[in-house]
Design an enzyme around this catalytic site. Structure first.
Site, PDB file in Angstrom:
ATOM      1  N   GLU A 170       0.830  -1.210   0.000  1.00 33.30           N
ATOM      2  CA  GLU A 170       0.000   0.000   0.000  1.00 33.30           C
ATOM      3  C   GLU A 170       0.862   1.256   0.000  1.00 33.30           C
ATOM      4  O   GLU A 170       1.942   1.285   0.592  1.00 33.30           O
ATOM      5  CB  GLU A 170      -0.916   0.014   1.236  1.00 33.30           C
ATOM      6  CG  GLU A 170      -2.164  -0.822   1.057  1.00 33.30           C
ATOM      7  CD  GLU A 170      -3.262  -0.466   2.053  1.00 33.30           C
ATOM      8  OE1 GLU A 170      -3.226   0.633   2.648  1.00 33.30           O
ATOM      9  OE2 GLU A 170      -4.156  -1.307   2.230  1.00 33.30           O
ATOM     10  N   HIS A 199      -5.202   6.306  -1.059  1.00 35.12           N
ATOM     11  CA  HIS A 199      -4.295   5.173  -0.874  1.00 35.12           C
ATOM     12  C   HIS A 199      -4.679   4.042  -1.818  1.00 35.12           C
ATOM     13  O   HIS A 199      -5.726   4.086  -2.463  1.00 35.12           O
ATOM     14  CB  HIS A 199      -4.258   4.701   0.585  1.00 35.12           C
ATOM     15  CG  HIS A 199      -5.543   4.120   1.090  1.00 35.12           C
ATOM     16  ND1 HIS A 199      -6.632   4.884   1.434  1.00 35.12           N
ATOM     17  CD2 HIS A 199      -5.921   2.836   1.305  1.00 35.12           C
ATOM     18  CE1 HIS A 199      -7.612   4.101   1.842  1.00 35.12           C
ATOM     19  NE2 HIS A 199      -7.212   2.837   1.771  1.00 35.12           N
ATOM     20  N   HIS A 216      -5.202  -0.164  -2.734  1.00 31.25           N
ATOM     21  CA  HIS A 216      -5.584  -1.483  -2.219  1.00 31.25           C
ATOM     22  C   HIS A 216      -5.010  -2.514  -3.195  1.00 31.25           C
ATOM     23  O   HIS A 216      -5.725  -2.965  -4.094  1.00 31.25           O
ATOM     24  CB  HIS A 216      -7.105  -1.639  -2.156  1.00 31.25           C
ATOM     25  CG  HIS A 216      -7.748  -0.976  -0.983  1.00 31.25           C
ATOM     26  ND1 HIS A 216      -9.115  -0.969  -0.794  1.00 31.25           N
ATOM     27  CD2 HIS A 216      -7.225  -0.307   0.074  1.00 31.25           C
ATOM     28  CE1 HIS A 216      -9.403  -0.320   0.334  1.00 31.25           C
ATOM     29  NE2 HIS A 216      -8.272   0.103   0.875  1.00 31.25           N
ATOM     30  N   ASP A 228     -10.839   2.177   6.966  1.00 26.48           N
ATOM     31  CA  ASP A 228     -10.955   3.399   6.159  1.00 26.48           C
ATOM     32  C   ASP A 228     -12.167   4.220   6.596  1.00 26.48           C
ATOM     33  O   ASP A 228     -12.112   5.446   6.668  1.00 26.48           O
ATOM     34  CB  ASP A 228     -11.093   3.052   4.669  1.00 26.48           C
ATOM     35  CG  ASP A 228      -9.822   2.444   4.100  1.00 26.48           C
ATOM     36  OD1 ASP A 228      -8.746   2.675   4.669  1.00 26.48           O
ATOM     37  OD2 ASP A 228      -9.924   1.722   3.088  1.00 26.48           O
TER      38      ASP A 228
HETATM   39 ZN    ZN Z   1      -8.054   1.197   2.513  1.00 26.45          ZN
END
Ligand code: ZN
Length: 168
Positions: free
Chosen positions: A40, A102, A104, A115
């Site tokens: 990530e 971000h 995944h 999140d």
């Molecule tokens: Zn996430």
């Protein structure tokens, strides 16, 4: 009765939220995501709200001391805050923090339980001054089309469509 009316009015305006993202900001997200295909990465979304429209003008990356893992990452917060302060000042105090982005890797571009907690925390935080936190998620691959989420109210973020623009 007043309370009911207020709720309806805010729901109406929420459904008409329009998201504009600078092409350069999207490019930066794609480039950074491409550097970490199996871990990530992410950062901050910067821009401004104008009524129910939001313009993402800049993104901040993870920072040099960020920790990247397959299912999480910890940004270099101090570095990010410096970038935020620079952009805020350079823009004449217009461009500020809107939320986060971000990746995944290998996963759907939908907000995880964590999140969603993050978005609720941002909305509550007086410091971020963010009533409608945004979250951009890229997945399952770095080249997947990013998905934009917003948490104007309630518990579950809503997916928003966005338009790419050139910021001159
Ligand atoms: Zn996430």
């Amino acid at each position: 009765m007043d309370r009911l009316r207020t709720g309806k009015a805010s729901e109406l305006s929420e459904s008409s939220i329009a998201v504009w993202i600078a092409a350069s900001a999207l490019e930066e997200i794609r480039t950074e995501a491409g550097r970490w295909p199996h871990q990530e990465t992410g950062g901050m979304l910067l821009g401004y709200w104008a009524g129910v429209e939001v313009v993402v003008t800049d993104v901040v990356g993870p920072g040099p001391c960020a920790v990247h893992k397959p299912a999480s990452f910890s940004p270099d917060h101090d570095w990010q805050l410096e970038r935020l302060a620079e952009t805020y000042t350079a823009s004449g105090r217009v461009v500020t923090y809107l939320g986060d982005w971000h990746t995944h890797p290998g996963g759907a571009p939908a907000p995880s339980a964590r999140d969603r907690r993050t978005m609720r925390r941002i909305r509550r935080s007086g410091r971020a001054r963010q009533r409608r936190p945004l979250m951009v998620i890229v997945g399952p691959t770095p080249s997947s089309t990013p998905k934009v989420w917003c948490l104007p109210s309630g518990t579950f973020p809503r997916a928003l469509s966005f338009t790419e623009i050139e910021v001159i």
